[in-house]
Design a protein around this motif. Structure first.
Motif, PDB file in Angstrom:
ATOM      1  N   PHE A   1     -14.136  -0.976   7.803  1.00 26.60           N
ATOM      2  CA  PHE A   1     -12.147  -1.387   7.893  1.00 26.60           C
ATOM      3  C   PHE A   1     -11.795  -2.427   6.481  1.00 26.60           C
ATOM      4  O   PHE A   1     -12.356  -3.532   7.313  1.00 26.60           O
ATOM      5  N   ASP A   2     -10.441  -2.404   6.161  1.00 28.32           N
ATOM      6  CA  ASP A   2     -10.014  -3.784   5.784  1.00 28.32           C
ATOM      7  C   ASP A   2      -7.843  -3.200   5.409  1.00 28.32           C
ATOM      8  O   ASP A   2      -8.373  -2.182   5.466  1.00 28.32           O
ATOM      9  N   TYR A   3      -7.840  -4.527   6.104  1.00 25.58           N
ATOM     10  CA  TYR A   3      -6.015  -4.541   5.596  1.00 25.58           C
ATOM     11  C   TYR A   3      -5.151  -5.011   4.760  1.00 25.58           C
ATOM     12  O   TYR A   3      -6.066  -6.422   4.257  1.00 25.58           O
ATOM     13  N   MET A   4      -4.677  -4.421   4.371  1.00 31.84           N
ATOM     14  CA  MET A   4      -3.675  -5.809   3.233  1.00 31.84           C
ATOM     15  C   MET A   4      -2.591  -5.996   3.567  1.00 31.84           C
ATOM     16  O   MET A   4      -1.762  -3.837   3.221  1.00 31.84           O
ATOM     17  N   PRO A   5      -2.138  -6.192   3.900  1.00 34.48           N
ATOM     18  CA  PRO A   5      -0.329  -6.289   3.960  1.00 34.48           C
ATOM     19  C   PRO A   5       0.548  -5.997   2.665  1.00 34.48           C
ATOM     20  O   PRO A   5       0.064  -6.364   2.046  1.00 34.48           O
ATOM     21  N   ALA A   6       1.657  -5.652   3.518  1.00 35.15           N
ATOM     22  CA  ALA A   6       2.379  -5.129   2.753  1.00 35.15           C
ATOM     23  C   ALA A   6       4.022  -5.279   2.638  1.00 35.15           C
ATOM     24  O   ALA A   6       4.219  -6.029   4.418  1.00 35.15           O
ATOM     25  N   LYS A   7       5.076  -5.576   1.976  1.00 34.72           N
ATOM     26  CA  LYS A   7       5.745  -6.621   2.141  1.00 34.72           C
ATOM     27  C   LYS A   7       7.049  -5.411   2.783  1.00 34.72           C
ATOM     28  O   LYS A   7       7.785  -5.965   4.308  1.00 34.72           O
ATOM     29  N   GLY A   8       7.265  -4.081   2.647  1.00 36.12           N
ATOM     30  CA  GLY A   8       7.901  -2.911   3.257  1.00 36.12           C
ATOM     31  C   GLY A   8       9.682  -3.319   2.707  1.00 36.12           C
ATOM     32  O   GLY A   8      10.158  -3.688   1.573  1.00 36.12           O
ATOM     33  N   MET A   9      10.755  -3.112   3.316  1.00 37.78           N
ATOM     34  CA  MET A   9      11.989  -3.565   3.331  1.00 37.78           C
ATOM     35  C   MET A   9      12.291  -4.398   2.945  1.00 37.78           C
ATOM     36  O   MET A   9      12.575  -4.603   1.896  1.00 37.78           O
ATOM     37  N   GLU A  10      12.222  -5.561   4.154  1.00 38.96           N
ATOM     38  CA  GLU A  10      12.026  -6.703   3.622  1.00 38.96           C
ATOM     39  C   GLU A  10      11.013  -7.686   4.389  1.00 38.96           C
ATOM     40  O   GLU A  10      10.444  -6.569   5.840  1.00 38.96           O
ATOM     41  N   ALA A  11      10.352  -8.684   4.029  1.00 41.54           N
ATOM     42  CA  ALA A  11       9.244  -9.432   4.967  1.00 41.54           C
ATOM     43  C   ALA A  11       9.579 -10.137   5.710  1.00 41.54           C
ATOM     44  O   ALA A  11      11.133 -10.444   6.593  1.00 41.54           O
ATOM     45  N   GLY A  12       8.612  -9.632   7.140  1.00 43.31           N
ATOM     46  CA  GLY A  12       9.378 -10.121   8.482  1.00 43.31           C
ATOM     47  C   GLY A  12      10.327  -9.106   9.233  1.00 43.31           C
ATOM     48  O   GLY A  12      10.635  -9.741  10.055  1.00 43.31           O
TER      49      GLY A  12
END
Length: 333
Positions: A148-159
């Motif tokens: 498995f690997d994980y690719m970060p996503a920003k979503g509506m707003e970072a943080g």
């Protein structure tokens, strides 16, 4: 063949994925999220109720934190008494064991069991433990066995909320149909925290889109973080202004407390405004990247010295500044 309802339930579970955080450093001292229900949950054997994910975690604690290599047992009401093992590393992140991935309808509980890697989430500014190698059992007879690997996503707003796509290569096994499919799979949408993962076969066009979106989001996140830092600085500024006003109003030797307080307040506001709008390449442009640091510079001894020559009042103002910062930090938690 399997009856349809269980897979429909999994689709519903994806929509209702819990806003649970990804596996991060486990510190159970926060009473807003954890409640000790049995034993000693600070320095001893105890059982903790994770109120956010509605899970029970039992084991030995040290300073309200997990102990590297120590065995912990996690359970959920939907697991019907079954407990899963977890082991944490020296960094407080999970090394190996089982992670309950949210929960779904009709008593379906997806679980990942295996080893966890480390990943610095570009949009959360935090290091996470993410599935690395093992088995993801969806709870409806489907298992994904492999890497498995994980690719970060920003979503509506970072943080703000931990989100990311999970990529998998290996065998998709249907235990009820006794069938196997080997290949590359990817979550059909960004997964929120430790929510349910719904995989689909990876397509070249979809993977290219994810790659492009990731790089676009990296650029957009810079603006998000700058805005958050600026908002934090202004929250602190308002808290300081309030404390300074109270100090000036109660001063007997400030040469006109209200007037001095007004001057100090406007010096602070003017300094923040101008540093925030300094053009690139100018002498004060470096302040643009860290308004919080600029704020502290503005309210240190040099700034206080300009307000008044009264050492007693300067000391009082310094204390007012410290109190304002403390109140701002407490409000921002």
């Amino acid at each position: 063949m399997r009856a349809c309802p269980s897979r429909r339930a999994m689709a519903l579970a994806a929509l209702l994925a819990a806003l649970a955080p990804a596996v991060q450093a486990l510190d159970i001292s926060n009473a807003d999220f954890y409640r000790c229900v049995q034993g000693d949950c600070r320095d001893g054997q105890g059982t903790v109720h994770d109120m956010y994910q509605n899970q029970m975690l039992e084991g030995v604690w040290q300073g309200s934190k997990t102990i590297p290599g120590q065995r912990y047992l996690v359970s959920h009401p939907l697991t019907k008494g079954k407990k899963y093992e977890q082991f944490y590393g020296a960094d407080g992140l999970m090394d190996r064991g089982s992670q309950i991935r949210g929960f779904g309808a009709m008593n379906i509980v997806p679980v990942f069991t295996g080893t966890f890697g480390r990943m610095d989430h570009a949009f959360m500014r935090a290091r996470l433990a993410v599935p690395y190698e093992g088995v993801y059992a969806m709870g409806n007879g489907i298992e994904y066995r492999g890497r498995f690997d994980y690719m970060p996503a920003k979503g509506m707003e970072a943080g703000r909320i931990t989100m990311g796509h999970i990529i998998f290569y290996g065998d998709k096994v249907d235990l009820e149909d006794n069938s196997k499919e080997t290949g590359l799979f990817v979550s059909n949408s960004a997964v929120v925290g430790g929510g349910v993962v719904m995989f689909m076969p990876a397509r070249p066009d979809y993977m290219a889109l994810l790659q492009q979106q990731y790089h676009r989001d990296l650029q957009l996140a810079v603006s998000d973080f700058k805005q958050q830092e600026s908002e934090k600085a202004w929250r602190t500024a308002f808290a300081i202004l309030g404390q300074v006003a109270l100090t000036m109003a109660g001063s007997s030797g400030g040469g006109g407390g209200g007037s001095s307080g007004n001057r100090f307040a406007m010096d602070l506001v003017s300094g923040l405004m101008k540093s925030a709008t300094a053009p690139e390449g100018s002498a004060s442009a470096s302040a643009n990247t860290d308004p919080s640091t600029r704020l502290i510079q503005l309210v240190t001894g040099a700034a206080l010295g300009k307000v008044t020559g009264d050492s007693s009042l300067s000391n009082s103002l310094a204390q007012a500044v410290a109190t304002g910062i403390e109140k701002s930090n407490a409000a921002g938690k």
